[in-house]
Design an enzyme around this catalytic site. Structure first.
Site, mmCIF file in Angstrom:
data_model
loop_
_atom_site.group_PDB
_atom_site.id
_atom_site.type_symbol
_atom_site.label_atom_id
_atom_site.label_comp_id
_atom_site.label_asym_id
_atom_site.label_seq_id
_atom_site.Cartn_x
_atom_site.Cartn_y
_atom_site.Cartn_z
ATOM 1 N N ASP A 30 1.181 -1.261 -0.072
ATOM 2 C CA ASP A 30 -0.102 -0.208 0.399
ATOM 3 C C ASP A 30 0.576 1.339 -0.361
ATOM 4 O OD1 ASP A 30 -3.078 0.399 0.728
ATOM 5 O OD2 ASP A 30 -1.630 1.714 0.906
ATOM 6 N N LYS A 35 -0.315 3.426 7.271
ATOM 7 C CA LYS A 35 -0.726 1.786 7.240
ATOM 8 C C LYS A 35 -0.155 0.960 7.098
ATOM 9 C CE LYS A 35 -5.563 0.921 5.093
ATOM 10 N NZ LYS A 35 -6.455 1.202 3.579
ATOM 11 N N GLU A 157 -15.440 -8.901 -5.746
ATOM 12 C CA GLU A 157 -15.925 -8.785 -4.331
ATOM 13 C C GLU A 157 -17.060 -8.518 -3.953
ATOM 14 O OE1 GLU A 157 -12.891 -9.602 -2.370
ATOM 15 O OE2 GLU A 157 -15.101 -10.551 -1.268
ATOM 16 N N LEU A 159 -17.932 -9.039 -0.350
ATOM 17 C CA LEU A 159 -17.737 -9.616 1.158
ATOM 18 C C LEU A 159 -18.886 -7.869 1.389
ATOM 19 C CD1 LEU A 159 -15.642 -7.424 2.047
ATOM 20 C CD2 LEU A 159 -13.960 -9.469 1.054
ATOM 21 N N LEU A 274 -34.925 -7.217 2.750
ATOM 22 C CA LEU A 274 -35.872 -6.581 2.360
ATOM 23 C C LEU A 274 -36.366 -5.654 3.622
ATOM 24 C CD1 LEU A 274 -38.751 -9.429 0.312
ATOM 25 C CD2 LEU A 274 -37.196 -6.647 -0.659
ATOM 26 N N CYS A 284 -20.573 1.041 -1.388
ATOM 27 C CA CYS A 284 -20.684 0.058 -2.468
ATOM 28 C C CYS A 284 -21.765 0.464 -3.075
ATOM 29 C CB CYS A 284 -20.718 -1.452 -2.245
ATOM 30 S SG CYS A 284 -19.054 -2.045 -2.711
ATOM 31 N N LYS A 287 -21.938 3.954 -4.937
ATOM 32 C CA LYS A 287 -20.897 4.160 -6.179
ATOM 33 C C LYS A 287 -21.118 3.357 -7.060
ATOM 34 C CE LYS A 287 -16.714 2.796 -4.539
ATOM 35 N NZ LYS A 287 -15.658 2.397 -6.227
ATOM 36 N N ARG A 351 -18.617 5.721 5.113
ATOM 37 C CA ARG A 351 -18.644 6.477 3.360
ATOM 38 C C ARG A 351 -20.648 6.323 3.252
ATOM 39 N NH1 ARG A 351 -14.701 2.683 0.795
ATOM 40 N NH2 ARG A 351 -14.487 1.260 2.468
HETATM 41 C C1 UDX Z 1 -22.836 -4.285 0.011
HETATM 42 C C2 UDX Z 1 -22.594 -5.406 -0.664
HETATM 43 O O1 UDX Z 1 -23.940 -6.937 0.254
HETATM 44 C C3 UDX Z 1 -21.549 -6.578 -0.979
HETATM 45 O O2 UDX Z 1 -22.139 -8.032 -1.471
HETATM 46 C C4 UDX Z 1 -20.351 -6.121 -1.858
HETATM 47 O O3 UDX Z 1 -19.233 -6.701 -1.986
HETATM 48 C C5 UDX Z 1 -20.503 -4.352 -0.965
HETATM 49 O O4 UDX Z 1 -21.766 -3.820 -0.797
HETATM 50 P P1 UDX Z 1 -22.108 -3.643 2.408
HETATM 51 O O5 UDX Z 1 -21.858 -2.385 2.034
HETATM 52 O O6 UDX Z 1 -20.913 -3.555 3.358
HETATM 53 O O7 UDX Z 1 -21.800 -4.588 1.099
HETATM 54 O O8 UDX Z 1 -23.100 -4.058 3.422
HETATM 55 P P2 UDX Z 1 -24.693 -4.608 3.502
HETATM 56 O O9 UDX Z 1 -24.907 -5.488 4.574
HETATM 57 O O10 UDX Z 1 -24.920 -5.132 1.909
HETATM 58 O O11 UDX Z 1 -25.134 -3.254 3.866
HETATM 59 C C6 UDX Z 1 -25.835 -2.460 2.513
HETATM 60 C C7 UDX Z 1 -26.579 -1.217 3.556
HETATM 61 O O12 UDX Z 1 -27.891 -1.207 3.413
HETATM 62 C C8 UDX Z 1 -26.284 -1.240 4.348
HETATM 63 O O13 UDX Z 1 -26.456 0.782 4.496
HETATM 64 C C9 UDX Z 1 -27.616 -1.571 5.117
HETATM 65 O O14 UDX Z 1 -28.244 -0.845 6.795
HETATM 66 C C10 UDX Z 1 -28.536 -0.767 4.029
HETATM 67 N N1 UDX Z 1 -29.579 -2.232 4.117
HETATM 68 C C11 UDX Z 1 -29.271 -3.352 4.027
HETATM 69 C C12 UDX Z 1 -31.308 -2.083 4.866
HETATM 70 O O15 UDX Z 1 -31.573 -0.837 4.344
HETATM 71 N N2 UDX Z 1 -32.104 -2.975 4.314
HETATM 72 C C13 UDX Z 1 -31.994 -4.639 4.200
HETATM 73 O O16 UDX Z 1 -32.482 -5.056 4.174
HETATM 74 C C14 UDX Z 1 -30.456 -4.565 4.044
#
Ligand code: UDX
Length: 451
Positions: A30, A35, A157, A159, A274, A284, A287, A351
Site C-alpha cells: 500500500d 497504514k 468481490e 463481501l 427487505l 458500494c 457508488k 462512507r
Molecule cells: C454491500 C454488498 O452486500 C456486498 O456484496 C458488496 O460487495 C459491497 O456492498 P456492505 O456495503 O458492506 O456490502 O453492506 P450490506 O450489508 O450489504 O448493507 C448495505 C446497506 O444496506 C447498509 O446501509 C444497510 O443498513 C442497508 N440495508 C441492508 C437496508 O437498509 N435494508 C436491508 O434489508 C439490508
C-alpha cells in the site's frame, strides 16, 4: 501460491488475510506508509470483526510493504489489484490508482506467467483497459513483447463489511472472468480450498452448517465485471423497493415488516435485504448504482430502475427529517440525538452514511444535533470535524435533554439501554429495530418506517 495484494482497504486486506490463512505466501502493498506500519505491528487500520484474530493466525504467511522493489512482483503467481476507485462528481469511477498499480506491475513483471486480478470494483470494460496498460507499459520499459506473460482476470468481490472475513471464507459463490483459460485455471487452484470447503475452519469463524462446497462461475471478463454491478444494484433496489412499499403501508395503515415477511416467504423473492429503513449507505451501493447509470449513459442507455432505486434511497434521509418536523413542528433550536453514525452496525465506516445527510439536514433547519456511536466517533471527529454535530462518547450525553431521538444505525447496544430511564420524547426508529410497543407504553411517540 505466491500472492501480491495491491491496496490494503477492506477488500485487499480481507482477501490477503483469507489467502494467507489458507496457506499462501501473501504480500500486501500500500502506498500509505502509516497504514503499513500499523499492519506490520499486527494492528488493523479499521474495525472489522475477527480481522485481528485472523491476522494472528496467518501472521507467518503474510507480510506488508510500501515499497514495490520489496514486493518482488516478478516472483508472484497472482497479483490482486484491490485499490480504491472513488467516485468522480459525475458518478463515474476514478481509475487513477488502478492505472498506477497496472503500470507498477508492468515495470516489474518477469518472464514468469502472472495472473493479474481485478478485484477493485472497476467500470465495465476496465479489465481490457488494465491489460492494455500492462502490455504497453511492459513493452515500453522492457523493450520486448509481453505476449503470453500475463492474464487479466476479473474476480468481483461480494463481501459485506462487518462480515467480511466470513464472506471471504464462506462466499455464496466465486466469480472469475477472463478470456485466458490458463489464468482461470490458476484462480481455480488458488480458490480451491474455498470451493471445496476442505480447509480447517478457524475457531472464531466456524463454517456455516451444511456448507459442503461453494459454486464457481467462470465466464468472460466483461460478464464478470457486469455481475458485480448487477448484483449490488439488485440488492440496492430490493431495499428501495421495500422502502417504497413502506411509504404506502404508512399511508394505508399496514405494517411494512409484515408485508416484507409475506413477500419474502416466496422463494422467488427471498427474505433478505427487505428490511424497511432509512436506506442503504456504505462504500458500494451508492457508488456502484451511480457508476452503472453513468456507464449506461456512455452507451446512450438510461437505467430508470436503478436510478429510481437511488432516488427512493436518498429520499429516505429527508423523510426522517420531515417526519420529525411534522411531530415537533419547529426544528429550530431543538435538541436531536442521533443514535448510530456508521452506515451499518459492526463497522466504523462512514462512507455514504445516512447519518451524515440526516445531521446536515437537521442542522440546516436549525436543530442542535448530538450523535453517539459505539465505535465510529473517532472517524467522525477526524473526517467531519466541522459539520456542527456534537459527538458524544457516552450515549447519556447524546440523550441529555434530547427533544427527539433518531435511531440511525441498529447497533445491538441500543436495545440494551434502560429506556425507562430516558425521558419519553419523539423517537424515529429508522431501522424498525427497537421494541415499539414497550417504548409507546413508556410514553415515547415512536415513528417507525412503514408502520
Ligand atoms: C454491500 C454488498 O452486500 C456486498 O456484496 C458488496 O460487495 C459491497 O456492498 P456492505 O456495503 O458492506 O456490502 O453492506 P450490506 O450489508 O450489504 O448493507 C448495505 C446497506 O444496506 C447498509 O446501509 C444497510 O443498513 C442497508 N440495508 C441492508 C437496508 O437498509 N435494508 C436491508 O434489508 C439490508
Amino acid at each position: 501460491m505466491r500472492v501480491l495484494i495491491i491496496g490494503t482497504g477492506y477488500v485487499g486486506l480481507n482477501t490477503g488475510v483469507m489467502l494467507a490463512y489458507l496457506g499462501n505466501e501473501v504480500t500486501c502493498i500500500d502506498v500509505n506508509a502509516e497504514k503499513i506500519k500499523l499492519l506490520q505491528a499486527g494492528i488493523a487500520p479499521f474495525y472489522e470483526p475477527h480481522l485481528e484474530e485472523m491476522f494472528a493466525l496467518a501472521k507467518d504467511k503474510i507480510s506488508f510493504t510500501d515499497n514495490y522493489e520489496a514486493a518482488q512482483i516478478g516472483e508472484k503467481d497472482v497479483i490482486f489489484i484491490a485499490v480504491g476507485t472513488p467516485s468522480l462528481p459525475d458518478g463515474s469511477a476514478n481509475l487513477e490508482y488502478v492505472r498506477q498499480a497496472a503500470e507498477s506491475i508492468a515495470e516489474k513483471l518477469s518472464d514468469k506467467f502472472t495472473v493479474v486480478v481485478n478485484k477493485s470494483t472497476v467500470p465495465i470494460g476496465s479489465g481490457n483497459w488494465v491489460g492494455a496498460i500492462i502490455k504497453t507499459h511492459y513493452e515500453k520499459t522492457h523493450g520486448k513483447k509481453a505476449n503470453g506473460l500475463f492474464a487479466v482476470v476479473s474476480n468481483p468481490e461480494f463481501l459485506k463489511q462487518g462480515a467480511a472475513l466470513h464472506d471471504s471464507l464462506y462466499p455464496d459463490r466465486v466469480v472469475i472472468g477472463s478470456e485466458n483459460e490458463h489464468g482461470l485455471d490458476v484462480l481455480r487452484e488458488l480458490f480451491g480450498p474455498v470451493l471445496r470447503q476442505d480447509f480447517e475452519a478457524p475457531a472464531c469463524l466456524p463454517r456455516p452448517e451444511g456448507l459442503k462446497e461453494v459454486p464457481l462461475l467462470a465466464c468472460d471478463l466483461t460478464s464478470a465485471e457486469v455481475i458485480k454491478y448487477a448484483a449490488n444494484a439488485f440488492l440496492a433496489l430490493k431495499i428501495s423497493y421495500i422502502n417504497e412499499i413502506a411509504r404506502l403501508t404508512a399511508k394505508v395503515g399496514a405494517d411494512a415488516q409484515m408485508v416484507a415477511k409475506g413477500i419474502g416467504l416466496d422463494n422467488r423473492i427471498g427474505p433478505r435485504f427487505l428490511n424497511p429503513g432509512i436506506g442503504w449507505g456504505g462504500s458500494c451501493f451508492g457508488k456502484d448504482t451511480a457508476a452503472l447509470v453513468a456507464t449506461a449513459r456512455e452507451y446512450q442507455l438510461e437505467m430508470p430502475i436503478v436510478q429510481a432505486a437511488r432516488d427512493v434511497n436518498y429520499g429516505q434521509r429527508s423523510w426522517v427529517v420531515d417526519a420529525l418536523q411534522e411531530q415537533l413542528k419547529i426544528l429550530k433550536g431543538r435538541r436531536v440525538a442521533l443514535l448510530g453514525f456508521s452506515f451499518k452496525p459492526e463497522t466504523d465506516d462512514l462512507r455514504d452514511a445516512p447519518s451524515l445527510d440526516i445531521a446536515r439536514l437537521l442542522i440546516q433547519r436549525g436543530a442542535i444535533v448530538r450523535a453517539h456511536d459505539p465505535i465510529a466517533l473517532d472517524n467522525a471527529r477526524r473526517q467531519y470535524p466541522d459539520m456542527g454535530v456534537t459527538y458524544c462518547q457516552e450515549v447519556e450525553d447524546a440523550l441529555d435533554e434530547a427533544e427527539a431521538i433518531v435511531l440511525v444505525t441498529e447497533w445491538p447496544y441500543y436495545r440494551t439501554l434502560n429506556w425507562s430511564k430516558i425521558p419519553p420524547v419523539v423517537l424515529v426508529d429508522g431501522r424498525n429495530y427497537l421494541d415499539d410497543k414497550a417504548l409507546r407504553a413508556l410514553g415515547f411517540t415512536v415513528i417507525g418506517v412503514g408502520r
